[in-house]
Design a protein around this motif. Sequence first.
Motif, PDB file in Angstrom:
ATOM      1  N   MET A 193      31.537 -97.354 -29.431  1.00  0.00           N
ATOM      2  CA  MET A 193      30.999 -96.283 -30.263  1.00  0.00           C
ATOM      3  C   MET A 193      30.351 -96.822 -31.534  1.00  0.00           C
ATOM      4  SD  MET A 193      31.437 -94.046 -28.097  1.00  0.00           S
ATOM      5  CE  MET A 193      30.705 -92.673 -28.973  1.00  0.00           C
ATOM      6  N   LEU A 194      30.843 -97.944 -32.052  1.00  0.00           N
ATOM      7  CA  LEU A 194      30.176 -98.582 -33.190  1.00  0.00           C
ATOM      8  C   LEU A 194      28.772 -99.033 -32.807  1.00  0.00           C
ATOM      9  CD1 LEU A 194      33.092-100.699 -34.721  1.00  0.00           C
ATOM     10  CD2 LEU A 194      31.864 -98.823 -35.841  1.00  0.00           C
ATOM     11  N   LEU A 195      28.645 -99.594 -31.614  1.00  0.00           N
ATOM     12  CA  LEU A 195      27.318-100.005 -31.144  1.00  0.00           C
ATOM     13  C   LEU A 195      26.395 -98.800 -31.043  1.00  0.00           C
ATOM     14  CD1 LEU A 195      25.253-101.986 -29.996  1.00  0.00           C
ATOM     15  CD2 LEU A 195      26.361-101.717 -27.756  1.00  0.00           C
ATOM     16  N   PHE A 196      26.884 -97.733 -30.411  1.00  0.00           N
ATOM     17  CA  PHE A 196      26.042 -96.542 -30.300  1.00  0.00           C
ATOM     18  C   PHE A 196      25.766 -95.920 -31.665  1.00  0.00           C
ATOM     19  CE2 PHE A 196      27.257 -96.520 -25.741  1.00  0.00           C
ATOM     20  CZ  PHE A 196      25.971 -96.547 -25.234  1.00  0.00           C
ATOM     21  N   GLY A 197      26.738 -96.007 -32.568  1.00  0.00           N
ATOM     22  CA  GLY A 197      26.510 -95.500 -33.917  1.00  0.00           C
ATOM     23  C   GLY A 197      25.370 -96.223 -34.610  1.00  0.00           C
ATOM     24  N   MET A 198      25.245 -97.512 -34.353  1.00  0.00           N
ATOM     25  CA  MET A 198      24.143 -98.281 -34.960  1.00  0.00           C
ATOM     26  C   MET A 198      22.793 -97.905 -34.380  1.00  0.00           C
ATOM     27  SD  MET A 198      25.424-102.147 -35.695  1.00  0.00           S
ATOM     28  CE  MET A 198      26.445-102.439 -34.256  1.00  0.00           C
ATOM     29  N   ILE A 199      22.721 -97.769 -33.056  1.00  0.00           N
ATOM     30  CA  ILE A 199      21.394 -97.571 -32.453  1.00  0.00           C
ATOM     31  C   ILE A 199      21.007 -96.106 -32.303  1.00  0.00           C
ATOM     32  CG2 ILE A 199      21.441 -99.812 -31.315  1.00  0.00           C
ATOM     33  CD1 ILE A 199      21.964 -98.337 -28.646  1.00  0.00           C
ATOM     34  N   ASN A 200      21.975 -95.220 -32.100  1.00  0.00           N
ATOM     35  CA  ASN A 200      21.634 -93.820 -31.836  1.00  0.00           C
ATOM     36  C   ASN A 200      20.995 -93.111 -33.019  1.00  0.00           C
ATOM     37  OD1 ASN A 200      22.524 -93.890 -29.221  1.00  0.00           O
ATOM     38  ND2 ASN A 200      24.323 -92.638 -29.554  1.00  0.00           N
ATOM     39  N   TRP A 201      21.287 -93.555 -34.215  1.00  0.00           N
ATOM     40  CA  TRP A 201      20.818 -92.835 -35.400  1.00  0.00           C
ATOM     41  C   TRP A 201      19.598 -93.480 -36.044  1.00  0.00           C
ATOM     42  CZ3 TRP A 201      22.527 -88.076 -36.193  1.00  0.00           C
ATOM     43  CH2 TRP A 201      23.659 -87.694 -35.470  1.00  0.00           C
ATOM     44  N   THR A 202      18.994 -94.446 -35.367  1.00  0.00           N
ATOM     45  CA  THR A 202      17.816 -95.092 -35.960  1.00  0.00           C
ATOM     46  C   THR A 202      16.678 -94.104 -36.185  1.00  0.00           C
ATOM     47  OG1 THR A 202      17.097 -95.798 -33.764  1.00  0.00           O
ATOM     48  CG2 THR A 202      18.327 -97.403 -35.079  1.00  0.00           C
ATOM     49  N   HIS A 203      16.670 -93.007 -35.443  1.00  0.00           N
ATOM     50  CA  HIS A 203      15.605 -92.010 -35.629  1.00  0.00           C
ATOM     51  C   HIS A 203      15.602 -91.430 -37.045  1.00  0.00           C
ATOM     52  CE1 HIS A 203      18.966 -89.271 -34.772  1.00  0.00           C
ATOM     53  NE2 HIS A 203      18.279 -88.391 -35.491  1.00  0.00           N
ATOM     54  N   THR A 204      16.717 -91.560 -37.765  1.00  0.00           N
ATOM     55  CA  THR A 204      16.787 -90.995 -39.113  1.00  0.00           C
ATOM     56  C   THR A 204      16.122 -91.885 -40.160  1.00  0.00           C
ATOM     57  OG1 THR A 204      18.948 -91.981 -39.609  1.00  0.00           O
ATOM     58  CG2 THR A 204      18.948 -89.786 -38.583  1.00  0.00           C
ATOM     59  N   TRP A 205      15.912 -93.161 -39.839  1.00  0.00           N
ATOM     60  CA  TRP A 205      15.346 -94.059 -40.840  1.00  0.00           C
ATOM     61  C   TRP A 205      14.279 -95.014 -40.318  1.00  0.00           C
ATOM     62  CZ3 TRP A 205      16.046 -99.030 -39.338  1.00  0.00           C
ATOM     63  CH2 TRP A 205      17.124 -99.310 -38.477  1.00  0.00           C
ATOM     64  N   TYR A 206      14.193 -95.198 -39.019  1.00  0.00           N
ATOM     65  CA  TYR A 206      13.284 -96.202 -38.479  1.00  0.00           C
ATOM     66  C   TYR A 206      11.825 -95.796 -38.653  1.00  0.00           C
ATOM     67  CZ  TYR A 206      10.842 -99.267 -35.286  1.00  0.00           C
ATOM     68  OH  TYR A 206       9.960-100.170 -34.759  1.00  0.00           O
ATOM     69  N   ASP A 207      11.006 -96.759 -39.065  1.00  0.00           N
ATOM     70  CA  ASP A 207       9.569 -96.553 -39.233  1.00  0.00           C
ATOM     71  C   ASP A 207       8.844 -97.431 -38.217  1.00  0.00           C
ATOM     72  OD1 ASP A 207       6.923 -96.292 -39.991  1.00  0.00           O
ATOM     73  OD2 ASP A 207       7.205 -97.183 -41.983  1.00  0.00           O
ATOM     74  N   PRO A 208       8.249 -96.827 -37.170  1.00  0.00           N
ATOM     75  CA  PRO A 208       7.561 -97.627 -36.159  1.00  0.00           C
ATOM     76  C   PRO A 208       6.436 -98.496 -36.728  1.00  0.00           C
ATOM     77  CG  PRO A 208       7.821 -95.370 -35.407  1.00  0.00           C
ATOM     78  CD  PRO A 208       8.245 -95.410 -36.852  1.00  0.00           C
ATOM     79  N   ALA A 209       5.898 -98.117 -37.873  1.00  0.00           N
ATOM     80  CA  ALA A 209       4.843 -98.911 -38.502  1.00  0.00           C
ATOM     81  C   ALA A 209       5.424 -99.964 -39.447  1.00  0.00           C
ATOM     82  CB  ALA A 209       3.888 -97.994 -39.270  1.00  0.00           C
ATOM     83  N   GLY A 210       6.742 -99.998 -39.598  1.00  0.00           N
ATOM     84  CA  GLY A 210       7.391-100.936 -40.503  1.00  0.00           C
ATOM     85  C   GLY A 210       7.414-102.352 -39.958  1.00  0.00           C
ATOM     86  N   PRO A 211       7.950-103.277 -40.759  1.00  0.00           N
ATOM     87  CA  PRO A 211       7.901-104.698 -40.402  1.00  0.00           C
ATOM     88  C   PRO A 211       8.927-105.140 -39.351  1.00  0.00           C
ATOM     89  CG  PRO A 211       9.018-104.419 -42.500  1.00  0.00           C
ATOM     90  CD  PRO A 211       8.511-103.056 -42.093  1.00  0.00           C
ATOM     91  N   VAL A 212       9.919-104.296 -39.044  1.00  0.00           N
ATOM     92  CA  VAL A 212      10.959-104.681 -38.085  1.00  0.00           C
ATOM     93  C   VAL A 212      10.835-103.803 -36.846  1.00  0.00           C
ATOM     94  CG1 VAL A 212      13.439-104.917 -37.700  1.00  0.00           C
ATOM     95  CG2 VAL A 212      12.484-105.404 -39.963  1.00  0.00           C
ATOM     96  N   GLY A 213      10.638-104.452 -35.707  1.00  0.00           N
ATOM     97  CA  GLY A 213      10.437-103.719 -34.460  1.00  0.00           C
ATOM     98  C   GLY A 213      11.740-103.369 -33.766  1.00  0.00           C
ATOM     99  N   PRO A 214      11.653-102.518 -32.748  1.00  0.00           N
ATOM    100  CA  PRO A 214      12.859-102.074 -32.042  1.00  0.00           C
ATOM    101  C   PRO A 214      13.616-103.209 -31.350  1.00  0.00           C
ATOM    102  CG  PRO A 214      10.869-101.231 -30.974  1.00  0.00           C
ATOM    103  CD  PRO A 214      10.449-101.873 -32.247  1.00  0.00           C
ATOM    104  N   ASP A 215      12.916-104.228 -30.873  1.00  0.00           N
ATOM    105  CA  ASP A 215      13.623-105.340 -30.230  1.00  0.00           C
ATOM    106  C   ASP A 215      14.452-106.119 -31.243  1.00  0.00           C
ATOM    107  OD1 ASP A 215      12.914-104.942 -27.555  1.00  0.00           O
ATOM    108  OD2 ASP A 215      10.980-105.937 -27.836  1.00  0.00           O
ATOM    109  N   THR A 216      13.925-106.283 -32.439  1.00  0.00           N
ATOM    110  CA  THR A 216      14.673-106.971 -33.496  1.00  0.00           C
ATOM    111  C   THR A 216      15.891-106.153 -33.888  1.00  0.00           C
ATOM    112  OG1 THR A 216      12.657-108.022 -34.306  1.00  0.00           O
ATOM    113  CG2 THR A 216      14.525-107.946 -35.828  1.00  0.00           C
ATOM    114  N   ILE A 217      15.719-104.847 -33.996  1.00  0.00           N
ATOM    115  CA  ILE A 217      16.859-103.985 -34.322  1.00  0.00           C
ATOM    116  C   ILE A 217      17.918-104.064 -33.235  1.00  0.00           C
ATOM    117  CG2 ILE A 217      17.593-101.579 -34.633  1.00  0.00           C
ATOM    118  CD1 ILE A 217      14.816-101.133 -35.986  1.00  0.00           C
ATOM    119  N   ALA A 218      17.496-104.059 -31.976  1.00  0.00           N
ATOM    120  CA  ALA A 218      18.448-104.187 -30.865  1.00  0.00           C
ATOM    121  C   ALA A 218      19.230-105.495 -30.981  1.00  0.00           C
ATOM    122  CB  ALA A 218      17.714-104.104 -29.536  1.00  0.00           C
ATOM    123  N   ASP A 219      18.522-106.596 -31.255  1.00  0.00           N
ATOM    124  CA  ASP A 219      19.203-107.889 -31.385  1.00  0.00           C
ATOM    125  C   ASP A 219      20.148-107.923 -32.577  1.00  0.00           C
ATOM    126  OD1 ASP A 219      18.078-109.043 -29.115  1.00  0.00           O
ATOM    127  OD2 ASP A 219      16.366-109.865 -30.215  1.00  0.00           O
TER     128      ASP A 219
END
Length: 192
Positions: free
Chosen positions: A158-184
């Motif tokens: 659930m900690l893992l899902f807590g990290m990735i499930n809520w990225t929609h609240t702050w993630y900027d697709p145009a930002g410098p960090v991509g989804p693969d980096t966030i996953a890693d």
Amino acid sequence: MARTQAADYEQRREAIVEEAAQLFAARGFMGASVADLAEACKTSKSLIYHYYPSKEDILYAVMASHIDQLVQDVSEVSAEGGDAKAQLRAIVHRFMQHYVGAASRQKVLLNELDSLPADKRAEIVTRQRAIIDTVTRLLCEISPDLASDPARARVQTMLLFGMINWTHTWYDPAGPVGPDTIADMALSLILC
């Protein structure tokens, strides 16, 4: 005589679901009406009801389309095989890619589950639990000490899902960090 189905029936249903995802994510299920949805779709309420019998059916379609994609991801990764670490990495990467492209659907899934009728909610929860169980199993294979402590294994999941499930609240697709980096990054925190 039965009415024939339009050649683009499924595309129209999907267009309604896409608009509904945007609308429900922005206003909440209770804050958005079928009239609002019809306006967003540039159609009539009666045509919306032609494709979906109720507003709750539309909400279910939004959630089911998203959770079914995630279930498919897990199934495909499992079918590809590989060790537990590689499978977990593949699942988290696929999920992050979908979360970026379906932020509204993810938000609706996380925030509006209680708005579904009990039977439909149970269907979605069953699919969610299957995903959670698979990830828990993989974590236990990676760290065998977790297998002897099911409560800790579930918390780690659930900690893992807590990290990735809520990225929609702050993630900027145009930002410098991509989804693969966030996953890693999420995986490195969980697997340290």
